[in-house]
Design a protein around this motif. Structure first.
Motif, mmCIF file in Angstrom:
data_model
loop_
_atom_site.group_PDB
_atom_site.id
_atom_site.type_symbol
_atom_site.label_atom_id
_atom_site.label_comp_id
_atom_site.label_asym_id
_atom_site.label_seq_id
_atom_site.Cartn_x
_atom_site.Cartn_y
_atom_site.Cartn_z
ATOM 1 N N ARG A 69 43.243 1.062 10.399
ATOM 2 C CA ARG A 69 44.722 1.657 10.909
ATOM 3 C C ARG A 69 43.994 3.059 12.000
ATOM 4 O O ARG A 69 44.061 4.118 12.232
ATOM 5 N N GLU A 70 42.919 2.568 12.878
ATOM 6 C CA GLU A 70 42.363 3.579 14.162
ATOM 7 C C GLU A 70 43.837 3.813 14.575
ATOM 8 O O GLU A 70 43.522 4.559 14.801
ATOM 9 N N VAL B 231 44.240 -0.589 1.803
ATOM 10 C CA VAL B 231 43.228 -0.406 3.985
ATOM 11 C C VAL B 231 43.993 -1.678 4.608
ATOM 12 O O VAL B 231 43.300 -1.344 5.486
ATOM 13 N N GLY B 232 44.322 -2.402 4.000
ATOM 14 C CA GLY B 232 44.901 -3.588 5.197
ATOM 15 C C GLY B 232 44.208 -4.956 5.221
ATOM 16 O O GLY B 232 44.327 -5.459 6.443
ATOM 17 N N ASN C 5 43.883 -2.228 13.610
ATOM 18 C CA ASN C 5 44.570 -2.083 13.996
ATOM 19 C C ASN C 5 45.469 -2.963 12.786
ATOM 20 O O ASN C 5 46.579 -3.977 14.090
ATOM 21 N N GLY C 6 45.688 -3.313 11.919
ATOM 22 C CA GLY C 6 45.796 -4.303 11.130
ATOM 23 C C GLY C 6 47.588 -4.822 11.474
ATOM 24 O O GLY C 6 47.921 -5.830 10.817
ATOM 25 N N GLN C 7 48.420 -3.381 11.598
ATOM 26 C CA GLN C 7 49.694 -4.271 11.803
ATOM 27 C C GLN C 7 50.299 -4.627 12.962
ATOM 28 O O GLN C 7 50.892 -5.663 13.179
ATOM 29 N N VAL D 266 30.498 -11.449 5.167
ATOM 30 C CA VAL D 266 30.793 -10.391 4.024
ATOM 31 C C VAL D 266 32.271 -9.419 5.296
ATOM 32 O O VAL D 266 30.725 -8.270 5.696
ATOM 33 N N ILE D 267 33.320 -9.371 5.439
ATOM 34 C CA ILE D 267 33.663 -8.110 6.399
ATOM 35 C C ILE D 267 34.557 -6.771 4.955
ATOM 36 O O ILE D 267 35.527 -7.176 4.247
ATOM 37 N N GLU D 268 33.462 -5.482 4.885
ATOM 38 C CA GLU D 268 34.305 -4.840 4.223
ATOM 39 C C GLU D 268 35.160 -4.083 5.136
ATOM 40 O O GLU D 268 35.306 -2.975 6.342
ATOM 41 N N VAL D 269 36.491 -3.517 4.798
ATOM 42 C CA VAL D 269 37.242 -3.444 5.039
ATOM 43 C C VAL D 269 37.556 -1.396 4.335
ATOM 44 O O VAL D 269 37.653 -1.671 3.389
#
Length: 365
Positions: A145-146, A217-218, A172-174, A113-116
């Motif tokens: 959002r680092e 949260v991305g 940084n998801g963007q 599981v990847i918790e963001v």
């Protein structure tokens, strides 16, 4: 016992004098000469606030001799009292209840599981039921959002989670930073799945990783960056993803994109205000002017921001440390008295990093 809170805006305080002449959120500039209200609390019995673990609510200024952790502790104490008189912030649209039920059913299919979480407020974007739902499943924590936090913020959280034995990835998801590391780590943690399958004479299969977390949260942006194409709908507002969706990443990894999951009732209103400030909860859940006023009060107390940054940007004096009056001054000066527009501008400027990139939380002591 008598406790006096000076210079802080507390909602539901004594009525504003008649010369404010409100009309549809607009008011007379003559009101700006009024002094911020002084609220006096008299006759509080039983253990004091400090004895109850809340510290001293009348402490507005940082003591230069205190450590940085004390600064954040003081801010948390003030925020607790600032939010106490606000209308509770709650947001639980119907699609979240449906998604939560479906997500619980999909957990048994997940190898990892990847918790963001939002890197600006990692504690406030931690679901109180997540540990119970996941049990002993392998988990990776992603602080997204680092790029919106300082190096000092990042180091503080990295040290905290390392001491607690939690595998954490900053991303940084963007722009895609951290996504490749996340993909490799997910495969490594679930490598034993195919070892067991081979021992049973079964063919190997792709590792299944579920991506979970609060709204906005991305999560979807991370998946799109991993896949290097837009497979999941993403936007900079909460509530865009409304159904669970499995997508494949190469031959070795499958990812489950899920809608943001919130508790049915947010009991910690300090966390709720931070969710509103960071746009991690629907705008209909809160009063924009209230949230912007508290944001101003928080920023004036943050050592990395302070009142000078606000004054320089808006050319408005913030010595009073009264967020409500500051927002009203901005409304008169720039938005023809429209408090809603002024409040939205302050929130938008924070979200865009106009005051410098900073977290609103530091690790608990």
């Amino acid at each position: 016992m008598s406790v006096q809170l000076s210079g802080l805006w507390v909602p539901n305080s004594p009525p504003i004098p008649p010369h404010f002449a409100r009309n549809r959120g607009r008011f007379s500039p003559s009101a700006l000469s009024s002094q911020p209200p002084t609220i006096q609390i008299i006759g509080v019995s039983g253990p004091g606030w400090r004895d109850n673990g809340y510290g001293n609510p009348s402490s507005n200024l940082f003591d230069g001799c205190q450590g940085e952790s004390d600064h954040w502790s003081d801010l948390d104490t003030d925020l607790y009292h600032w939010t106490k008189a606000l209308r509770p912030v709650q947001w639980f649209p119907g699609h979240i209840a449906k998604a939560e039920k479906e997500l619980k059913g999909q957990l048994k299919l997940m190898d990892v599981v990847i918790e963001v979480r939002d890197g600006r407020i990692p504690m406030s974007t931690s679901h109180p039921q997540m540990d119970l739902w996941l049990g002993n499943r392998k988990r990776i924590l992603v602080l997204n959002r680092e790029d919106m936090i300082s190096t000092a913020d990042r180091n503080a959280w990295a040290d905290y989670f390392a001491r607690n034995g939690t595998k954490v990835v900053f991303s940084n998801g963007q722009l895609g930073m951290g996504t490749m590391k996340l993909g490799r780590l997910a495969k490594e943690l679930a490598a034993d799945v195919n070892v067991r399958r081979r021992a049973k004479g079964l063919l190997p299969r792709a590792v299944r990783a579920g991506i979970v977390g609060y709204p906005n949260v991305g999560k979807s942006s991370l998946i799109n960056r991993l896949l290097k194409r837009r497979m999941c709908r993403a936007a900079s507002r909460p509530g865009v993803t409304r159904e669970l969706k499995w997508v494949r990443f190469g031959k070795d990894l499958e990812l489950l994109d899920s809608p943001g999951i919130l508790p049915m009732r947010i009991s910690d209103q300090s966390s709720a205000i931070k969710l509103a400030i960071c746009d991690d909860i629907g705008e209909r859940a809160y009063d924009v002017a209230d949230v912007a006023a508290i944001l101003v009060q928080m920023l004036t107390k943050l050592p990395t921001v302070g009142g000078d940054v606000l004054c320089k940007r808006y050319k408005i004096d913030v010595d009073s440390r009264c967020g409500k009056i500051f927002v009203e001054k901005l409304a008169v000066q720039v938005f023809n008295g429209d408090v809603h527009q002024a409040a939205f501008r302050v929130l938008a400027d924070f979200r865009k990093g106009k005051f410098g990139w900073t977290a609103l939380e530091r690790p608990p002591r």
